[in-house]
Scaffold this motif. Structure first.
Motif, PDB file in Angstrom:
ATOM      1  N   ALA A   1       0.826  -1.203   0.000  1.00  0.00           N
ATOM      2  CA  ALA A   1       0.000   0.000   0.000  1.00  0.00           C
ATOM      3  C   ALA A   1       0.868   1.264   0.000  1.00  0.00           C
ATOM      4  CB  ALA A   1      -0.931  -0.005   1.210  1.00  0.00           C
ATOM      5  N   GLU A   2       1.968   1.233   0.777  1.00  0.00           N
ATOM      6  CA  GLU A   2       2.879   2.379   0.814  1.00  0.00           C
ATOM      7  C   GLU A   2       3.622   2.543  -0.513  1.00  0.00           C
ATOM      8  OE1 GLU A   2       3.164   4.634   3.197  1.00  0.00           O
ATOM      9  OE2 GLU A   2       1.519   3.610   4.248  1.00  0.00           O
TER      10      GLU A   2
ATOM     11  N   ASP B   1       2.534   1.676  -3.391  1.00  0.00           N
ATOM     12  CA  ASP B   1       1.567   2.191  -4.371  1.00  0.00           C
ATOM     13  C   ASP B   1       1.572   3.722  -4.379  1.00  0.00           C
ATOM     14  OD1 ASP B   1       0.771  -0.293  -5.223  1.00  0.00           O
ATOM     15  OD2 ASP B   1      -0.979  -0.404  -3.908  1.00  0.00           O
ATOM     16  N   LYS B   2       1.595   4.307  -3.194  1.00  0.00           N
ATOM     17  CA  LYS B   2       1.608   5.768  -3.085  1.00  0.00           C
ATOM     18  C   LYS B   2       2.899   6.354  -3.670  1.00  0.00           C
ATOM     19  CE  LYS B   2      -1.130   5.650   1.191  1.00  0.00           C
ATOM     20  NZ  LYS B   2      -1.124   5.955   2.649  1.00  0.00           N
ATOM     21  N   LEU B   3       4.016   5.716  -3.342  1.00  0.00           N
ATOM     22  CA  LEU B   3       5.304   6.199  -3.849  1.00  0.00           C
ATOM     23  C   LEU B   3       5.384   6.022  -5.368  1.00  0.00           C
ATOM     24  CD1 LEU B   3       7.640   4.764  -1.067  1.00  0.00           C
ATOM     25  CD2 LEU B   3       6.912   7.136  -1.366  1.00  0.00           C
TER      26      LEU B   3
ATOM     27  N   ASP C   1       2.937   6.270  -7.440  1.00  0.00           N
ATOM     28  CA  ASP C   1       2.158   7.359  -8.035  1.00  0.00           C
ATOM     29  C   ASP C   1       3.002   8.644  -8.105  1.00  0.00           C
ATOM     30  OD1 ASP C   1       0.000   5.692  -8.316  1.00  0.00           O
ATOM     31  OD2 ASP C   1      -0.991   6.345  -6.474  1.00  0.00           O
ATOM     32  N   ARG C   2       3.781   8.900  -7.054  1.00  0.00           N
ATOM     33  CA  ARG C   2       4.622  10.111  -7.038  1.00  0.00           C
ATOM     34  C   ARG C   2       5.734  10.022  -8.088  1.00  0.00           C
ATOM     35  NH1 ARG C   2       5.991  11.431  -0.786  1.00  0.00           N
ATOM     36  NH2 ARG C   2       7.212  13.069  -1.839  1.00  0.00           N
TER      37      ARG C   2
END
Length: 262
Positions: A138-139, A141-143, A145-146
């Protein structure tokens, strides 16, 4: 007297006799397969109580087979106790004193119990590992996207801050360390391996984007240099293959030699 003697000598009238379950065991042997009347046995297993119906002349081995569906324990995993004594599979119920409504104690063998505990432990560990990997995913995934936003900006010709690259790389490496600390087997191990590759791929992408960000024209400059080298190489090749440029001097010399020979 004669009438009395006649009466006394006469055969008594036929009477109906009720046969008890124990006395008709021979007659039931054909229908039951094993023999004896069908009896009900109460089985105590842990906190559970089961009832088993089977012929009285069955063996304890037959009894165990019926317990498989009731308890989930295979025959070799069972220990049967009657009146405090463990029974083997060849002993017969009725010969050992087992009757209708008798109570039998069932225990699971230690080896089987330990094996189940080990399997349960592994399942629990796998569940925890998968849960931890899911949290890391999940973490990431966020990175990811960035990183994608950063890639779009650089492709558009925008220049990003060097701190952004350092921060994203550091955050990705932290997730990589988390994955390295997760002990996993089986399916969990495969999931961890896939996530490690994903994080490494994002780090590599950041390195590439950082290089392009530092030198936006570097890629085109390299391409131009490469083209120049290839053009030079082609020119040399063409010159070396051109008869007019490579063989003319030799041909002239040969002609002159032949003229002299003539």
């Amino acid at each position: 007297m004669n009438s009395f003697s006649d009466t006394a000598g006469a055969s008594p009238p036929a009477q109906s006799v009720e046969i008890s379950p124990d006395t008709k065991s021979g007659r039931l042997s054909d229908s039951d397969g094993v023999g004896g009347p069908t009896i009900k046995i109460n089985v105590s297993y842990g906190s559970s109580l089961h009832q088993i119906h089977l012929p009285a002349q069955s063996t304890f081995g037959d009894f165990k087979k019926l317990l498989v569906n009731k308890t989930g324990l295979e025959s070799e995993q069972q220990r049967i106790f009657f009146r405090g004594i463990e029974k083997n599979d060849r002993e017969k119920l009725h010969l050992e004193g087992v009757k209708d409504k008798s109570k039998i104690l069932l225990l699971e063998r230690a080896a089987s119990k330990e094996k189940k505990l080990e399997e349960t432990r592994k399942l629990n560990e796998m569940s925890k590992a998968i849960e931890a990997i899911t949290g890391v995913r999940a973490e990431v995934d966020k990175l990811s996207d960035r990183v994608s936003v950063l890639e779009v900006a650089i492709n558009a010709g925008d220049k990003a801050s060097e701190k952004e690259f350092l921060l994203l790389t550091e955050l990705l490496m932290k997730q990589l360390l988390k994955l390295d600390g997760i002990e996993a087997e089986g399916e969990a191990k495969l999931q961890r391996k896939a996530e490690v590759r994903r994080v490494q791929g994002l780090v590599d992408m950041l390195d590439s984007l950082k290089a392009r960000n530092s030198n936006p024209s570097g890629q085109s400059g390299s391409a131009a240099t490469g083209t120049t080298h290839w053009e030079t190489f082609d020119t040399v090749t063409e010159d070396s293959n051109d008869p007019s440029s490579a063989t003319t001097p030799s041909s002239t010399k040969v002609s002159q030699d032949w003229e002299r020979f003539d």
